[in-house]
Scaffold this motif. Structure first.
Motif, PDB file in Angstrom:
ATOM      1  N   GLU A 176       0.860  -1.325  -0.043  1.00 34.43           N
ATOM      2  CA  GLU A 176      -0.169  -0.080   0.037  1.00 34.43           C
ATOM      3  C   GLU A 176       0.942   1.317   0.064  1.00 34.43           C
ATOM      4  OE1 GLU A 176      -3.294   0.285  -0.482  1.00 34.43           O
ATOM      5  OE2 GLU A 176      -3.143  -1.875  -0.700  1.00 34.43           O
ATOM      6  N   LYS A 177       1.980   1.259   0.738  1.00 33.97           N
ATOM      7  CA  LYS A 177       2.775   2.539   0.548  1.00 33.97           C
ATOM      8  C   LYS A 177       3.354   2.562  -0.538  1.00 33.97           C
ATOM      9  CE  LYS A 177       6.852   4.263   2.881  1.00 33.97           C
ATOM     10  NZ  LYS A 177       8.267   4.427   3.364  1.00 33.97           N
ATOM     11  N   GLN A 178       3.793   1.607  -1.504  1.00 33.65           N
ATOM     12  CA  GLN A 178       4.130   1.826  -2.710  1.00 33.65           C
ATOM     13  C   GLN A 178       3.076   2.358  -3.846  1.00 33.65           C
ATOM     14  OE1 GLN A 178       5.359  -1.799  -5.012  1.00 33.65           O
ATOM     15  NE2 GLN A 178       7.188  -0.836  -5.782  1.00 33.65           N
ATOM     16  N   LEU A 179       1.927   2.051  -3.245  1.00 37.03           N
ATOM     17  CA  LEU A 179       0.855   2.635  -4.148  1.00 37.03           C
ATOM     18  C   LEU A 179       0.543   3.972  -3.994  1.00 37.03           C
ATOM     19  CD1 LEU A 179      -1.625   1.992  -6.151  1.00 37.03           C
ATOM     20  CD2 LEU A 179      -3.025   1.507  -4.275  1.00 37.03           C
ATOM     21  N   GLU A 180       0.659   4.295  -2.837  1.00 36.88           N
ATOM     22  CA  GLU A 180       0.781   5.837  -2.306  1.00 36.88           C
ATOM     23  C   GLU A 180       1.749   6.628  -2.879  1.00 36.88           C
ATOM     24  OE1 GLU A 180      -1.952   7.123  -0.852  1.00 36.88           O
ATOM     25  OE2 GLU A 180      -3.101   5.248  -0.574  1.00 36.88           O
ATOM     26  N   GLU A 181       3.013   6.009  -3.137  1.00 34.76           N
ATOM     27  CA  GLU A 181       4.067   6.764  -3.686  1.00 34.76           C
ATOM     28  C   GLU A 181       3.952   6.935  -4.978  1.00 34.76           C
ATOM     29  OE1 GLU A 181       7.575   4.645  -2.508  1.00 34.76           O
ATOM     30  OE2 GLU A 181       7.371   5.133  -0.406  1.00 34.76           O
TER      31      GLU A 181
ATOM     32  N   LYS B 142       4.804  13.572 -12.804  1.00 36.20           N
ATOM     33  CA  LYS B 142       6.236  12.634 -13.012  1.00 36.20           C
ATOM     34  C   LYS B 142       5.732  11.342 -13.797  1.00 36.20           C
ATOM     35  CE  LYS B 142       8.589  15.476  -9.594  1.00 36.20           C
ATOM     36  NZ  LYS B 142       9.152  15.330  -8.269  1.00 36.20           N
ATOM     37  N   VAL B 143       6.791  10.824 -14.448  1.00 35.70           N
ATOM     38  CA  VAL B 143       6.675   9.576 -15.016  1.00 35.70           C
ATOM     39  C   VAL B 143       7.040   8.434 -13.940  1.00 35.70           C
ATOM     40  CG1 VAL B 143       7.410   8.356 -17.127  1.00 35.70           C
ATOM     41  CG2 VAL B 143       7.223  10.632 -17.221  1.00 35.70           C
ATOM     42  N   LEU B 144       6.213   7.364 -14.226  1.00 44.78           N
ATOM     43  CA  LEU B 144       6.459   6.025 -13.441  1.00 44.78           C
ATOM     44  C   LEU B 144       7.415   5.134 -14.580  1.00 44.78           C
ATOM     45  CD1 LEU B 144       2.976   4.954 -11.897  1.00 44.78           C
ATOM     46  CD2 LEU B 144       5.405   6.004 -10.725  1.00 44.78           C
ATOM     47  N   SER B 145       8.205   4.365 -13.771  1.00 48.49           N
ATOM     48  CA  SER B 145       8.767   3.306 -14.910  1.00 48.49           C
ATOM     49  C   SER B 145       7.770   2.394 -15.424  1.00 48.49           C
ATOM     50  CB  SER B 145       9.880   2.595 -14.154  1.00 48.49           C
ATOM     51  OG  SER B 145       9.142   1.946 -13.135  1.00 48.49           O
TER      52      SER B 145
ATOM     53  N   PRO C 188       7.901  -1.008 -15.662  1.00 54.84           N
ATOM     54  CA  PRO C 188       7.416  -2.186 -14.792  1.00 54.84           C
ATOM     55  C   PRO C 188       6.239  -1.633 -13.603  1.00 54.84           C
ATOM     56  CG  PRO C 188       9.748  -2.071 -15.097  1.00 54.84           C
ATOM     57  CD  PRO C 188       9.104  -0.838 -15.800  1.00 54.84           C
ATOM     58  N   ASN C 189       6.498  -0.282 -13.107  1.00 51.28           N
ATOM     59  CA  ASN C 189       5.610   0.080 -12.156  1.00 51.28           C
ATOM     60  C   ASN C 189       4.103   0.424 -12.705  1.00 51.28           C
ATOM     61  OD1 ASN C 189       7.377  -0.277 -10.065  1.00 51.28           O
ATOM     62  ND2 ASN C 189       8.041   2.027  -9.999  1.00 51.28           N
ATOM     63  N   VAL C 190       4.367   0.985 -13.846  1.00 48.91           N
ATOM     64  CA  VAL C 190       2.873   1.326 -14.551  1.00 48.91           C
ATOM     65  C   VAL C 190       2.349  -0.061 -14.704  1.00 48.91           C
ATOM     66  CG1 VAL C 190       1.729   2.008 -16.911  1.00 48.91           C
ATOM     67  CG2 VAL C 190       3.732   3.165 -15.674  1.00 48.91           C
ATOM     68  N   LYS C 191       2.948  -1.096 -15.341  1.00 52.25           N
ATOM     69  CA  LYS C 191       2.320  -2.598 -15.319  1.00 52.25           C
ATOM     70  C   LYS C 191       1.689  -2.823 -13.980  1.00 52.25           C
ATOM     71  CE  LYS C 191       2.110  -6.912 -17.181  1.00 52.25           C
ATOM     72  NZ  LYS C 191       0.877  -7.343 -16.455  1.00 52.25           N
ATOM     73  N   LEU C 192       2.421  -2.942 -12.917  1.00 50.52           N
ATOM     74  CA  LEU C 192       1.877  -3.140 -11.691  1.00 50.52           C
ATOM     75  C   LEU C 192       0.837  -2.373 -11.208  1.00 50.52           C
ATOM     76  CD1 LEU C 192       5.243  -3.670  -9.762  1.00 50.52           C
ATOM     77  CD2 LEU C 192       3.709  -5.384 -10.476  1.00 50.52           C
ATOM     78  N   LEU C 193       0.784  -1.114 -11.457  1.00 50.38           N
ATOM     79  CA  LEU C 193      -0.131   0.016 -11.060  1.00 50.38           C
ATOM     80  C   LEU C 193      -1.557  -0.716 -12.082  1.00 50.38           C
ATOM     81  CD1 LEU C 193      -1.384   2.251  -9.641  1.00 50.38           C
ATOM     82  CD2 LEU C 193      -0.262   3.667 -11.499  1.00 50.38           C
ATOM     83  N   CYS C 194      -1.371  -0.748 -13.242  1.00 51.33           N
ATOM     84  CA  CYS C 194      -2.435  -1.251 -14.067  1.00 51.33           C
ATOM     85  C   CYS C 194      -2.986  -2.747 -13.454  1.00 51.33           C
ATOM     86  CB  CYS C 194      -2.006  -1.529 -15.418  1.00 51.33           C
ATOM     87  SG  CYS C 194      -1.693   0.165 -16.263  1.00 51.33           S
ATOM     88  N   ASP C 195      -2.266  -3.671 -13.039  1.00 56.82           N
ATOM     89  CA  ASP C 195      -2.683  -4.860 -12.534  1.00 56.82           C
ATOM     90  C   ASP C 195      -3.305  -4.753 -11.265  1.00 56.82           C
ATOM     91  OD1 ASP C 195      -1.422  -6.148 -14.591  1.00 56.82           O
ATOM     92  OD2 ASP C 195       0.372  -6.805 -13.346  1.00 56.82           O
ATOM     93  N   LYS C 196      -2.929  -3.830 -10.303  1.00 56.32           N
ATOM     94  CA  LYS C 196      -3.747  -3.395  -9.136  1.00 56.32           C
ATOM     95  C   LYS C 196      -5.078  -2.854  -9.464  1.00 56.32           C
ATOM     96  CE  LYS C 196      -3.874  -2.827  -4.644  1.00 56.32           C
ATOM     97  NZ  LYS C 196      -3.861  -4.020  -3.718  1.00 56.32           N
ATOM     98  N   ALA C 197      -5.033  -1.904 -10.499  1.00 54.94           N
ATOM     99  CA  ALA C 197      -6.535  -1.133 -10.910  1.00 54.94           C
ATOM    100  C   ALA C 197      -7.428  -2.386 -11.603  1.00 54.94           C
ATOM    101  CB  ALA C 197      -6.197  -0.129 -11.915  1.00 54.94           C
TER     102      ALA C 197
END
Length: 78
Positions: A1-6, A15-18, A20-29
């Motif tokens: 959850e902390k990573q998601l908030e960041e 600002k741009v996310l990397s 891999p982080n965009v992929k993880l965020l999309c998976d979470k969504a």
């Protein structure tokens, strides 16, 4: 959850996310949206919004003017 908030804080600063982080965020969504009903219960008062057509900056401006979720209830029509 902390990573998601960041990630959310980073995006709010436009600002741009990397990639891999965009992929993880999309998976979470996706996980969240799969569990959502097609007929959501929305508590009043609610702000009804048109389709933002994927315009992230418009969405940020909407939240700036209308209030942050979950402090403001939103219903997006598209």
């Amino acid at each position: 959850e902390k990573q998601l908030e960041e990630w959310i804080a980073t995006l709010r600063e436009c600002k741009v996310l990397s990639e891999p982080n965009v992929k993880l965020l999309c998976d979470k969504a996706r996980e969240v949206l799969i569990n959502e009903s097609n007929l959501p219960q929305v508590s009043c008062p609610v702000t009804v919004c048109g389709d933002v057509h994927g315009q992230f900056y418009d969405l940020i401006e909407l939240f700036r003017i209308g209030g942050e979720a979950p402090d403001t209830n939103y219903l997006f029509m598209g």
